[in-house]
Design an enzyme around this catalytic site. Structure first.
Site, PDB file in Angstrom:
ATOM      1  N   ASN A  12       0.862  -1.185   0.000  1.00  0.00           N
ATOM      2  CA  ASN A  12       0.000   0.000   0.000  1.00  0.00           C
ATOM      3  C   ASN A  12       0.899   1.237   0.000  1.00  0.00           C
ATOM      4  O   ASN A  12       1.491   1.564   1.020  1.00  0.00           O
ATOM      5  CB  ASN A  12      -0.892  -0.026   1.244  1.00  0.00           C
ATOM      6  CG  ASN A  12      -1.688   1.255   1.412  1.00  0.00           C
ATOM      7  OD1 ASN A  12      -1.848   2.025   0.462  1.00  0.00           O
ATOM      8  ND2 ASN A  12      -2.189   1.487   2.622  1.00  0.00           N
ATOM      9  N   TRP A  13       0.977   1.890  -1.147  1.00  0.00           N
ATOM     10  CA  TRP A  13       1.891   3.036  -1.263  1.00  0.00           C
ATOM     11  C   TRP A  13       1.358   4.284  -0.565  1.00  0.00           C
ATOM     12  O   TRP A  13       2.079   5.272  -0.431  1.00  0.00           O
ATOM     13  CB  TRP A  13       2.130   3.368  -2.740  1.00  0.00           C
ATOM     14  CG  TRP A  13       2.846   2.313  -3.525  1.00  0.00           C
ATOM     15  CD1 TRP A  13       3.309   1.106  -3.062  1.00  0.00           C
ATOM     16  CD2 TRP A  13       3.176   2.372  -4.906  1.00  0.00           C
ATOM     17  NE1 TRP A  13       3.904   0.408  -4.088  1.00  0.00           N
ATOM     18  CE2 TRP A  13       3.843   1.173  -5.241  1.00  0.00           C
ATOM     19  CE3 TRP A  13       2.970   3.316  -5.921  1.00  0.00           C
ATOM     20  CZ2 TRP A  13       4.304   0.892  -6.527  1.00  0.00           C
ATOM     21  CZ3 TRP A  13       3.434   3.045  -7.204  1.00  0.00           C
ATOM     22  CH2 TRP A  13       4.088   1.842  -7.497  1.00  0.00           C
ATOM     23  N   LYS A  14       0.097   4.268  -0.199  1.00  0.00           N
ATOM     24  CA  LYS A  14      -0.550   5.470   0.391  1.00  0.00           C
ATOM     25  C   LYS A  14      -0.330   6.649  -0.556  1.00  0.00           C
ATOM     26  O   LYS A  14      -0.335   6.459  -1.777  1.00  0.00           O
ATOM     27  CB  LYS A  14      -0.003   5.737   1.785  1.00  0.00           C
ATOM     28  CG  LYS A  14      -0.014   4.480   2.664  1.00  0.00           C
ATOM     29  CD  LYS A  14       0.211   4.774   4.099  1.00  0.00           C
ATOM     30  CE  LYS A  14       0.368   3.484   4.873  1.00  0.00           C
ATOM     31  NZ  LYS A  14       0.109   3.589   6.273  1.00  0.00           N
ATOM     32  N   HIS A 104      -9.428   0.966   4.839  1.00  0.00           N
ATOM     33  CA  HIS A 104      -8.125   1.124   5.497  1.00  0.00           C
ATOM     34  C   HIS A 104      -8.305   2.048   6.697  1.00  0.00           C
ATOM     35  O   HIS A 104      -9.117   2.982   6.657  1.00  0.00           O
ATOM     36  CB  HIS A 104      -7.105   1.702   4.509  1.00  0.00           C
ATOM     37  CG  HIS A 104      -5.712   1.697   5.061  1.00  0.00           C
ATOM     38  ND1 HIS A 104      -5.268   2.677   5.917  1.00  0.00           N
ATOM     39  CD2 HIS A 104      -4.695   0.827   4.908  1.00  0.00           C
ATOM     40  CE1 HIS A 104      -4.015   2.392   6.262  1.00  0.00           C
ATOM     41  NE2 HIS A 104      -3.644   1.283   5.666  1.00  0.00           N
ATOM     42  N   GLU A 106      -6.769   4.462   7.737  1.00  0.00           N
ATOM     43  CA  GLU A 106      -6.627   5.911   7.457  1.00  0.00           C
ATOM     44  C   GLU A 106      -7.894   6.462   6.819  1.00  0.00           C
ATOM     45  O   GLU A 106      -8.240   7.632   7.013  1.00  0.00           O
ATOM     46  CB  GLU A 106      -5.379   6.139   6.582  1.00  0.00           C
ATOM     47  CG  GLU A 106      -4.107   5.973   7.411  1.00  0.00           C
ATOM     48  CD  GLU A 106      -2.914   5.412   6.664  1.00  0.00           C
ATOM     49  OE1 GLU A 106      -2.883   5.493   5.419  1.00  0.00           O
ATOM     50  OE2 GLU A 106      -2.009   4.871   7.332  1.00  0.00           O
ATOM     51  N   GLU A 175      -5.507  -5.339  10.412  1.00  0.00           N
ATOM     52  CA  GLU A 175      -4.501  -4.310  10.658  1.00  0.00           C
ATOM     53  C   GLU A 175      -4.801  -3.608  11.985  1.00  0.00           C
ATOM     54  O   GLU A 175      -5.626  -2.684  12.019  1.00  0.00           O
ATOM     55  CB  GLU A 175      -4.522  -3.278   9.533  1.00  0.00           C
ATOM     56  CG  GLU A 175      -4.199  -3.837   8.179  1.00  0.00           C
ATOM     57  CD  GLU A 175      -3.547  -2.795   7.283  1.00  0.00           C
ATOM     58  OE1 GLU A 175      -2.425  -3.030   6.840  1.00  0.00           O
ATOM     59  OE2 GLU A 175      -4.151  -1.730   7.070  1.00  0.00           O
ATOM     60  N   GLY A 181       2.273   1.905  10.799  1.00  0.00           N
ATOM     61  CA  GLY A 181       3.184   3.042  10.666  1.00  0.00           C
ATOM     62  C   GLY A 181       3.861   3.434  11.965  1.00  0.00           C
ATOM     63  O   GLY A 181       4.481   4.484  12.065  1.00  0.00           O
ATOM     64  N   SER A 221       3.373  -2.491  10.280  1.00  0.00           N
ATOM     65  CA  SER A 221       4.825  -2.479  10.473  1.00  0.00           C
ATOM     66  C   SER A 221       5.495  -3.797  10.065  1.00  0.00           C
ATOM     67  O   SER A 221       6.444  -4.247  10.717  1.00  0.00           O
ATOM     68  CB  SER A 221       5.165  -2.102  11.925  1.00  0.00           C
ATOM     69  OG  SER A 221       4.696  -0.795  12.215  1.00  0.00           O
ATOM     70  N   GLY A 242       2.806  -1.176   4.345  1.00  0.00           N
ATOM     71  CA  GLY A 242       2.848   0.249   4.022  1.00  0.00           C
ATOM     72  C   GLY A 242       4.272   0.701   3.775  1.00  0.00           C
ATOM     73  O   GLY A 242       4.823   0.568   2.676  1.00  0.00           O
ATOM     74  N   GLY A 243       4.911   1.233   4.816  1.00  0.00           N
ATOM     75  CA  GLY A 243       6.243   1.833   4.700  1.00  0.00           C
ATOM     76  C   GLY A 243       7.251   0.983   3.943  1.00  0.00           C
ATOM     77  O   GLY A 243       7.928   1.471   3.024  1.00  0.00           O
TER      78      GLY A 243
HETATM   79  C1  PEP Z   1      -0.683   0.014   5.931  1.00  0.00           C
HETATM   80  O1  PEP Z   1      -0.604   1.114   5.428  1.00  0.00           O
HETATM   81  O2  PEP Z   1      -1.640  -0.704   5.662  1.00  0.00           O
HETATM   82  C2  PEP Z   1       0.378  -0.437   6.833  1.00  0.00           C
HETATM   83  C3  PEP Z   1       0.271  -1.589   7.410  1.00  0.00           C
HETATM   84  O3  PEP Z   1       1.436   0.430   7.017  1.00  0.00           O
HETATM   85  P1  PEP Z   1       2.860   0.052   7.734  1.00  0.00           P
HETATM   86  O4  PEP Z   1       3.338  -1.211   7.098  1.00  0.00           O
HETATM   87  O5  PEP Z   1       3.734   1.220   7.407  1.00  0.00           O
HETATM   88  O6  PEP Z   1       2.588  -0.104   9.184  1.00  0.00           O
END
Ligand code: PEP
Length: 263
Positions: A12-14, A104, A106, A175, A181, A221, A242-243
């Site tokens: 997920n590039w956000k 998600h 966010e 999640e 994050g 994470s 994500g990251g």
């Molecule tokens: C996400 O954006 O769904 C996510 C899990 O981010 P991260 O891996 O950065 O925690």
């Protein structure tokens, strides 16, 4: 543990990487995985770029005949009309998207999307032949205030899937909001506990056979050095990343978790 479910590693590039950067990124990812002889039939690879990147990603995937798939980070619950700023599932399907993220954390926290909205988006995705990746998970406050760690996620799942046909193709992403994050990853045991309860809820809703075929991802994470332990859990079928999905070598290492850590 080996299951019949093909693991899915989803990046997920956000709101990162513009359309030019997306081309370079996808090419580099594809080369890295090709160099490593990655077998996409063993571990599926998906990216979720911003909407403005999707046409570029489609072009490169088609031109280079890449096996990686992609999806939208969100979609409108509506199909067309006066919904300024929304993106229809029909448009995503036309761009070759296989998946659409729904709910998600966010979107839930920043944009106030509740379970009813998520349900409408799940239905919209299915109407357009997209596989919804329904994201569920509790905040730290909710985790501390509820009797079982899975209570919030299971409730979100059940409302999110209301009215969905028994044979609909779905992906669920657990999640925990406190792990997204933050660098604070859930332990493999914590993730498995909730994913197990989600699968039990899916079994009640759709029957055991169908529930056994639905992939449940963990997200929060995930990094190259913790993915293997998570993937050893029987009810976890991949990761929503994500990251670490923004760093080609890290994401490729996550995709190749079996090789580099002998999982
Ligand atoms: C996400 O954006 O769904 C996510 C899990 O981010 P991260 O891996 O950065 O925690």
């Amino acid at each position: 543990m080996v299951t019949a479910r093909t693991p899915l590693m989803a990046g997920n590039w956000k709101m990162n990487l513009d359309h030019l950067q997306s081309i370079a990124f996808v090419q580099k990812l594809a080369w890295t995985l090709k160099d490593a002889d990655h077998d996409y039939s063993q571990v599926e690879v998906a990216v979720f770029p911003p909407f403005t990147d999707l046409r570029s990603v489609q072009t490169i995937v088609d031109a280079d005949k890449l096996d990686l798939v992609y999806g939208g980070q969100d979609l409108s619950p509506h199909d067309s009309g006066a919904y300024t700023g929304d993106v229809s599932g029909a448009f995503l399907a036309k761009l070759g998207c296989a998946y659409a993220l729904v709910g998600h954390s966010e979107r839930r926290t920043i944009h106030g999307e509740d379970d009813a909205v998520c349900n409408a988006k799940v239905q919209a995705a299915l109407r357009h032949g997209l596989v919804p990746v329904l994201c569920v998970g509790e905040t730290l406050e909710q985790r501390e205030a509820t009797e079982t760690p899975s209570e919030v996620a299971v409730a979100q799942l059940l409302v999110g899937l209301e009215g969905v046909a028994d044979d609909a193709e779905l992906v669920i992403a657990y999640e925990p909001v406190w792990a997204i994050g933050t660098g604070r990853v859930a332990t493999a045991e914590q993730a498995q506990e909730v994913c197990h309860d989600l699968r039990a809820a899916l079994a009640e809703r759709f029957g055991a056979e169908r529930a056994a075929a639905i992939r449940i991802l963990y997200g929060g994470s995930v990094k190259p050095d913790n993915v293997a332990a998570i993937m050893r859990e029987p009810d976890i079928d991949g990761a929503l990343v994500g990251g670490a999905s923004l760093v080609v070598d890290d994401f490729a290492a996550i995709v190749r978790y079996r090789q580099h850590v002998g999982a």
